[in-house]
Design an enzyme around this catalytic site. Structure first.
Site, short mmCIF file in Angstrom:
data_model
loop_
_atom_site.label_atom_id
_atom_site.label_comp_id
_atom_site.label_asym_id
_atom_site.label_seq_id
_atom_site.Cartn_x
_atom_site.Cartn_y
_atom_site.Cartn_z
N GLY A 146 -3.21 -2.33 9.97
CA GLY A 146 -2.11 -2.38 9.01
C GLY A 146 -0.76 -2.17 9.66
CG HIS A 179 -1.93 -1.09 1.23
ND1 HIS A 179 -3.16 -0.99 0.62
CD2 HIS A 179 -1.87 -2.34 1.76
CE1 HIS A 179 -3.82 -2.14 0.78
NE2 HIS A 179 -3.05 -2.98 1.45
CG LEU A 180 3.23 2.41 -2.86
CD1 LEU A 180 3.81 2.64 -4.25
CD2 LEU A 180 4.34 2.37 -1.82
CG ASN A 223 -8.16 -5.57 8.17
OD1 ASN A 223 -8.58 -5.82 9.28
ND2 ASN A 223 -8.60 -4.57 7.44
CG HIS A 268 -9.54 -7.90 1.75
ND1 HIS A 268 -8.56 -7.36 2.55
CD2 HIS A 268 -10.67 -7.87 2.48
CE1 HIS A 268 -9.09 -7.01 3.72
NE2 HIS A 268 -10.36 -7.30 3.71
CG ASP A 309 -5.98 -5.53 0.17
OD1 ASP A 309 -6.31 -6.49 0.86
OD2 ASP A 309 -5.15 -4.68 0.54
CG ASP A 330 -1.44 -6.16 3.80
OD1 ASP A 330 -1.70 -5.14 3.12
OD2 ASP A 330 -2.24 -6.65 4.61
#
Ligand code: NCD
Ligand code: ZN
Ligand code: ZN
Ligand code: ZN
Length: 391
Positions: free
Chosen positions: A284, A20-21, A238, A139, A112, A265
């Site tokens: 996260g 995740h950016l 998650n 996801h 996701d 992730d």
């Protein structure tokens, strides 16, 4: 340029199918530039940037922008992931074909961040994906089985009143989408597998000849819900951290190929989103800069994987799964290489403030971990060396 190899281990550059950016939308927590630096320092030469940005990456304007910014930064190949639906968990299929045909040539689509809540929509997504020959990444959370926004389940979580996301919420989607992929004659990829049952179900589906692949995160290989004892929201993620029988099954599954690869992730969050009460903190954890060390700790040191196996789960398999032809494979003489040089005998102590990520939500703060990345090479150019990025 010469880099002393010494007794280091030379591996193909790592490929992360799940990063995740936070660009566009939350550039205070990560940008494509800061996330690319974290990736290069972690030994990565390609990352797949998840679609739950703001605006959501559900159209080719967003995916092409992410791709172009990644090329401009130039530290790692940034491959945008498209959202399956218009909006996260939306009710209408996104125009996947346009994203696949754009400059970014989107290869993977995912729900996701918020599961598509409608099995018929997922069925149609898998059927559409078959025609485009793109990958659907799932996801794997049945939202109707999850309590509120609190995503935890297990003995410690239950005792502390933090229960939320049960095994059945993950496993029921794994079964459902394995069967949908079978009937659609297409592929499905399970994101962040976290339970013993998921490992068993993926093994079963593969034995039926279903085109299913799965990834595991470093944190689900190492950490259990015992960490929740501290109520520290850094442990909220998650899917939730689970139990030792799960970490054991995930390690075995990764060793025997049931679980295909490791994906980080990497999920940066601002300090103010991680300092609050557990139930309202964002889920996260950071992952890019610590992934290799956790794989060494959980898989290499106990003798479950050798370095050949590390190359497979960190680079070759993820590249194959998503159809990257320029990563995760041997190179011909004279061909620009994607490489990672690992100092296997070294160790380091994680300091959140020293990480290149703009966020500090690492669960490994102050832990001493094995193995460091001595250098990362992208198409023949050094992108990271001795803990510093080259721009
Ligand atoms: C992810 C995020 O923050 O975007 N959070 C997480 O806990 N893994 C979303 C996700 O991967 O589900
Ligand atoms: Zn997810
Ligand atoms: Zn889903
Ligand atoms: Zn994610």
């Amino acid at each position: 340029e010469r880099i002393a190899g010494g007794d280091a281990v030379l591996l193909p550059g790592f490929v992360d199918l799940h990063t995740h950016l936070r660009e566009p939308g939350r550039e205070d927590t990560e940008t494509i530039a800061s996330g690319s630096a974290a990736a290069a320092l972690g030994g990565y030469t390609a990352v797949f940037a998840m679609a739950n940005t703001d605006p959501v990456a559900d159209n080719s304007t967003v995916t092409d922008n992410v791709y172009r910014t990644g090329r401009e930064v130039g530290l790692v190949d940034v491959h945008p992931v498209g959202a399956v639906t218009v909006g996260l968990g939306g009710k209408q299929l996104a125009e996947m074909g346009m994203m696949a045909a754009g400059a970014a040539k989107v290869k993977m689509f995912s729900d996701d961040g918020k599961c598509v809540d409608d099995p018929l929509l997922m069925r149609r997504a898998l059927e559409y994906a078959k025609g485009l020959d793109v990958l659907i990444a799932q996801h794997a959370e049945e939202p109707r089985l999850t309590v509120g926004a609190v995503a935890h389940e297990g003995p410690t979580a239950s005792r502390l009143g933090l229960a939320g996301w049960p095994r059945a919420a993950e496993e029921s989607i794994v079964v459902r989408d394995a069967l949908l992929a079978r009937d659609a004659g297409t592929r499905v990829h399970i994101c962040h597998a976290s339970t013993e049952g998921t490992v068993e179900l993926v093994k079963w589906a593969k034995a039926q000849g279903i085109s299913i692949t799965a990834e595991v995160t470093p944190h689900h290989l190492l950490l259990t819900d015992a960490r929740l004892e501290s109520y520290d929201p850094v442990n909220k993620v998650n899917p939730p951290l689970r139990e030792e029988r799960d970490t054991a099954a995930l390690r075995r599954g990764l060793a025997d190929g049931t679980i295909d690869c490791v994906a980080t992730d990497h999920a940066p969050h601002a300090a103010q989103e991680k300092c609050c009460e557990f139930s309202v903190a964002r889920p996260g954890m950071l992952g890019l800069e610590t992934a290799l060390s956790i794989v060494v700790e959980t898989m290499v040191t106990p003798g479950l994987l050798d370095w050949r196996g590390v190359a497979k789960v960190m680079s070759e398999r993820p590249a194959q799964i998503v159809g990257l032809t320029d990563q995760g494979r041997p190179i011909a003489v004279g061909e620009p290489a994607n490489l990672t040089l690992v100092d296997a005998a070294a160790s380091w102590t994680v300091r959140a403030a020293d990480l290149a990520s703009l966020s500090g939500n690492t669960p490994y703060a102050d832990m001493t971990l094995p193995a460091t990345i001595r250098a990362t090479v992208l198409r023949g150019a050094v992108t990271a060396h001795e803990g510093a990025v080259r721009r």
